[in-house]
Design a protein around this motif. Structure first.
Motif, mmCIF file in Angstrom:
data_model
loop_
_atom_site.group_PDB
_atom_site.id
_atom_site.type_symbol
_atom_site.label_atom_id
_atom_site.label_comp_id
_atom_site.label_asym_id
_atom_site.label_seq_id
_atom_site.Cartn_x
_atom_site.Cartn_y
_atom_site.Cartn_z
ATOM 1 N N LYS A 108 -2.123 7.783 -2.734
ATOM 2 C CA LYS A 108 -1.810 6.525 -3.075
ATOM 3 C C LYS A 108 -0.448 6.184 -3.256
ATOM 4 O O LYS A 108 0.040 5.056 -2.806
ATOM 5 C CB LYS A 108 -2.542 5.844 -4.690
ATOM 6 N N ASN A 109 0.394 7.023 -3.873
ATOM 7 C CA ASN A 109 1.790 6.753 -3.928
ATOM 8 C C ASN A 109 2.497 6.637 -2.508
ATOM 9 O O ASN A 109 3.471 5.935 -2.239
ATOM 10 C CB ASN A 109 2.509 7.880 -4.407
ATOM 11 N N LYS B 171 1.619 3.254 -0.899
ATOM 12 C CA LYS B 171 2.632 2.265 -1.559
ATOM 13 C C LYS B 171 3.985 2.304 -0.960
ATOM 14 O O LYS B 171 4.620 1.408 -0.904
ATOM 15 C CB LYS B 171 2.704 2.413 -3.215
ATOM 16 N N ASN C 246 -2.962 -1.896 2.800
ATOM 17 C CA ASN C 246 -3.840 -2.699 1.599
ATOM 18 C C ASN C 246 -5.107 -2.365 1.477
ATOM 19 O O ASN C 246 -5.622 -1.809 0.423
ATOM 20 C CB ASN C 246 -3.563 -4.151 1.423
ATOM 21 N N LYS D 289 3.716 0.676 2.286
ATOM 22 C CA LYS D 289 3.575 -0.614 2.309
ATOM 23 C C LYS D 289 4.865 -1.621 1.776
ATOM 24 O O LYS D 289 5.180 -2.509 2.234
ATOM 25 C CB LYS D 289 2.554 -0.960 0.892
ATOM 26 N N LYS D 290 5.847 -0.772 0.878
ATOM 27 C CA LYS D 290 7.121 -1.429 0.387
ATOM 28 C C LYS D 290 7.779 -1.259 2.070
ATOM 29 O O LYS D 290 8.654 -2.398 2.114
ATOM 30 C CB LYS D 290 7.595 -0.415 -0.410
ATOM 31 N N ILE E 136 -5.279 1.568 0.508
ATOM 32 C CA ILE E 136 -4.915 1.490 -1.167
ATOM 33 C C ILE E 136 -6.160 1.266 -1.995
ATOM 34 O O ILE E 136 -6.665 1.935 -2.779
ATOM 35 C CB ILE E 136 -3.778 0.568 -1.359
#
Length: 350
Positions: free
Chosen positions: A147-148, A151, A186, A154-155, A189
């Motif tokens: 998940k990290n 993310k 997304n 995604k950033k 996630i």
């Protein structure tokens, strides 16, 4: 006069591609002897070669103990393999190893020296036997790290979108591809979060402890899962100081005489996943919890650095999570005041 060994130990200093193993014995006169030190590949073939090497050195009637340091994830494959072979394994924290090495006044540091020190430590100290993480803990850790990673991706995609939309005459097809990639991330996630919840619900006892941890203001479910998974439910820790060091929140000083007085700072020589997981929860706790707000303000005023106050709150949150999880109790906002009342000889006469 030749004496028989009463203890045998293999110290292992491990890295990504290889590990250094040192075989040592302790005899009846309590003398430590390093019999041999050798390097092996950090693969299944290397593990088996190490076993054959040890069979040529060991005393058949004496149990062999293996000692290694918990550095990153590189030790895990060998530790699990040895455990499956029925061997006695100890995995120690870096702070424990450093303290022991300092007591021997060893100034040099190489893989060979570290392996020998680990072997000697296993002979001279009574170290707890390592217990592998449960399948649920391993799964939670992998999912939290996945998940990290998503993310972070995604950033990066959002930053690319921002740069593209602010540029002169942005390419529309590039913009659409970035949007599709962002939508895919997304969705992934959400899938990972659903799997995390399903995994947690399969263990009611763990779910209860996590629920207690989530009573802390600023600590949400996903943060709690990340902290517990990264520490294997705090299985290796017997004190708060060990946990603080493992997370890299231990304070480092650099002072000498009157000329060298560098500002104190945290070592950051620890699990950075813990520090990342606690950054935003600390900001939330400072905003909504008065006791954490006071801590942040006091540290910020003393150091003139706002981030030092935030880091101090991160450290306190980690210790609080450790305490609640170990004791399986919820957070009590009035605990400190109640403690004062209970200890006061005036308000609580004998």
């Amino acid at each position: 006069m030749k004496t028989n060994p009463i203890r045998q130990c293999v110290g292992i200093d491990i890295s990504k591609d290889q590990f250094m193993a040192s075989f040592a014995t302790l005899d009846e006169a309590f003398q430590v002897t390093i019999k041999s030190t050798k390097s092996f590949a950090n693969t299944l073939d290397g593990f088996e070669k190490m076993t054959r090497w040890i069979s040529q050195l060991e005393h058949a009637q004496v149990t062999i103990h293996y000692v290694m340091e918990a550095t990153g994830v590189y030790y895990e494959s060998l530790a699990y393999w040895l455990h499956e072979q029925g061997q006695s394994v100890s995995v120690i924290l870096p702070k424990q190893f450093k303290a022991y090495a300092n007591s021997l006044n060893i100034k040099s540091k190489t893989d060979r020296i570290d392996a020998r020190v680990l072997a000697q430590m296993g002979l001279e100290r009574s170290l707890p036997v390592w217990q592998p993480a449960s399948p649920i803990m391993r799964q939670l850790k992998q999912l939290c790290r996945e998940k990290n990673t998503l993310k972070e991706e995604k950033k990066a995609l959002k930053n690319q979108l921002h740069a593209l939309t602010c540029s002169y005459l942005p390419n529309e097809t590039t913009h659409q591809r970035l949007l599709r990639r962002l939508a895919t991330v997304n969705e992934l996630i959400r899938e990972v979060e659903s799997e995390l919840l399903a995994t947690l619900q399969s263990d009611p006892r763990l779910a209860e402890r996590i629920e207690n941890v989530c009573t802390i203001k600023g600590i949400g479910l996903m943060t709690a899962l990340a902290l517990i998974a990264e520490t294997n439910g705090f299985a290796l820790f017997t004190s708060k100081a060990q946990l603080v060091c493992y997370a890299g929140y231990d304070v480092v000083k650099n002072e000498s005489g009157t000329s060298v007085k560098n500002p104190t700072k945290i070592s950051k020589r620890g699990n950075n996943h813990l520090r990342k997981a606690l950054h935003f929860p600390a900001l939330t706790a400072i905003r909504y919890e008065p006791r954490f707000q006071k801590v942040s303000e006091r540290i910020t005023e003393r150091s003139s650095l706002k981030m030092k106050g935030v880091v101090a709150v991160q450290r306190k949150l980690l210790v609080l999570v450790y305490t609640l999880f170990k004791n399986n109790t919820p957070f009590e906002e009035q605990y400190e005041s109640q403690k004062i009342i209970r200890q006061s000889p005036v308000l609580n006469p004998a």
